[in-house]
Scaffold this active site. Sequence first.
Site, PDB file in Angstrom:
ATOM      1  N   GLU A 554       0.885  -1.177   0.000  1.00 42.96           N
ATOM      2  CA  GLU A 554       0.000   0.000   0.000  1.00 42.96           C
ATOM      3  C   GLU A 554       0.910   1.209   0.000  1.00 42.96           C
ATOM      4  O   GLU A 554       1.682   1.417   0.932  1.00 42.96           O
ATOM      5  CB  GLU A 554      -0.923  -0.013   1.222  1.00 42.96           C
ATOM      6  N   CYS A 588      -1.378   8.949   3.598  1.00 40.60           N
ATOM      7  CA  CYS A 588      -1.324   8.585   2.185  1.00 40.60           C
ATOM      8  C   CYS A 588      -2.639   8.914   1.491  1.00 40.60           C
ATOM      9  O   CYS A 588      -2.680   9.098   0.273  1.00 40.60           O
ATOM     10  CB  CYS A 588      -0.973   7.114   2.016  1.00 40.60           C
TER      11      CYS A 588
END
Length: 794
Positions: A554, A588
């Site tokens: 990720e 993020c």
Amino acid sequence: VKLSALCPRYEATHEDRVWEELYPRTLRLARIAARHNLNFTIDAEEADRLALSLKLLDRLCREPELADWQGLGLAVQAYQKRCGAVIARLRALSEETGRRLMVRLVKGAYWDSEIKRAQVAGRPDYPVFTTKPATDLSYLVNARALIDAAPHLYAQFATHNAHTLAAVVRMAKNAGVKIEHQRLHGMGEALYKAADDLYDGITLRAYAPVGGHEDLLPYLVRRLLENGANTSFVHALLDERVPVEKVVVDPIDVVEAHPDRHAKIPTPIEVYGPRRRNAAGIDLSVLAERARLAAAVTALDAQTLSAGPLVGGRLTAGTPPLPVVSPANETRVVGAVSEALEPQIDQAFALARAAQPAWDRAGGTERARVLRAMADALEANTDRLIAILSREAGKTLADGIAEVREAVDFCRYYAVLAEDQFGEGELLKGPVGETNVLRLAGRGVFVCISPWNFPLAIFTGQIAAALAAGNAVLAKPAEQTPLIAAEAVKLYHAAGLNPDLLALLPGRGETVGAALTAHPGLDGVAFTGGTETAWRINQTLAARQGPIVPFIAETGGLNGMFVDTTAQREQVIDDVIVSAFGSAGQRCSALRLLFLPRDTADHIIDGLKGAMDALVLGDPASATTDVGPVIDGEARGALESHLDRLKREAKVLHALNAPAAGTFFAPVLAEIPAADFLEREVFGPVLHVVRYRPEDLEQVAGALAARRYGLTLGIHSRIESFAADVQRLVPAGNTYVNRSMTGAVVGVQPFGGEGLSGTGPKAGGPHALLRYAVERAVSVNITAQGGDPALLNL
């Protein structure tokens, strides 16, 4: 008067600012009202502002210059469970100050919001009643208390419910007390005309909202929704199919018949069902809870934490220890860390390899027991964990609370998946005379490499997923945040996990990380971090001899939000501020590119500047702080270099000032010519605005999609086709419409991107464990045992 409209930080955590900014404005309005002998009512808002509104009213009541004025008052909500206590306090205040107060009793206008807020925040219960009859009954009970408080309190009753109106009139007449009725302009005219005729005249005040068309439209829509609700008196009154006795139902009878909470509204802790408790939250609007967290930080400051290679449950000596300093104050040493050495890495692999088969055979149910115990341990240590997150990672208290809760959610959610997916297996349909079963099993030893921006939640979540699937884990935390990781590993061991199944191996990526990903004993890697690092790990794994192992990554994103001209400005501003500058932009999922239509861009940008000015930068351990530091000097240096480029090649629209100490970087709002101005993610509190024309949407969105990131996407619009078009043009793992675009909830918004933003499966989703597992199909010919009993017994 709605006080939140007068001050952007009308919040308990900003009480000093309330007294400095809001109170003088409120006092000026009160003076004007007193001079003209007008009523001045402080409106009731959300439950977490109730105590603050009472403090403001108390101070106004004691202003000598308002002594002879009788128009000061407060709106009180009957749906709040504290309604009776509030009325008692108002009566006492009136008696103390010798001032009659006007009290406007309403049923309440934020009911659904209060229900949602309590669920999202993990409150023990709701601040409001969950059924309409309970609220109606509360109104009557507190109406009597108001009437009994005369002459200290002047009762004003706002309702469009005929039964409530009649009951209030009777109570007042029996008590011989004069009261006032209120209705919304344009509503209840026939009801109050009938009441005026029936009761030989009543005192009635009609009230109306004041504001422009854009401000009033949401208010009017809200009134329409309330009146159209199944439980609404107005809805029932206008429905000719509903008999009169149903319209004017007595709430006492209904509550006596059904005294419990609403059957379809579980408590906030039970919102996810009986198998997964919601993670408990902390309410920062409560002074006692803020004081408890402050005490935890003070206690932590008296200690020096340490982290090092933790193998087989024992802390072993690594490299000479290095200090871990706080990003908020680099002179504060939080602890020390020793980096793992190659012999310790080999030992950790050997112990994990030996322990993993028994853990895999234990099955999902046993593994779920350990994960739930870990969740409980995290909750029991919440205050200390938040303190460590604040000092080591620069997390604000609100972010720290959310992070601990997310870690708890991961453990409990993956416990449910372990039970459901790692049991006896799935019996597949096929020809008679045989059984075909598909089972999942652990792969072996997983390496989990986690980031510094969620050093507890992602660290814990990766480990929980790998363990739930039957694997052993070697965990490498980010080099900036080893102390919170060490705390988490110790809690895992204390929760009943065999220490051989989980080793902590702190260190730098180029040393410890490289050794782990190249090790021949590796069976899989879970990684969260930068795209460039993910490429390097992928290349290392591809170059290894032996089995091809899964790589679950990720990474970051160039996350955009598209706004059209129908979007509500205030909602856009609130969501943009949280999405771009929350956590100092170090998520993020954070908003990086804001696409604004040319027609409304200036108006929204002006609002963003004002909202930025209301942000507080400072010590993350203070409840007043909104934006803490960036993680270290390297991160700040990269952001400063980017800001220099913006000044040269773009336009800086607004920038705040950063504190002198620590590694702070203040939020920046800049305008860039197009999305392709950014080649990669800028990881920090920098928001880039791109203006666009609606007819160019496809081209503008295409430029963002061409970067091939695909993590989060935000859309603000009241037109569904616009939202559908943006989703079609910009692929993203997580899309958020008319809300903020950060803070994905485990099991509710499974999180993860595509393209350059990650490989999947999504963390916190129903498929999260599958790549941590192998699939094994077993086919048995049961006719070899003499036949198929199921077929023969038909």
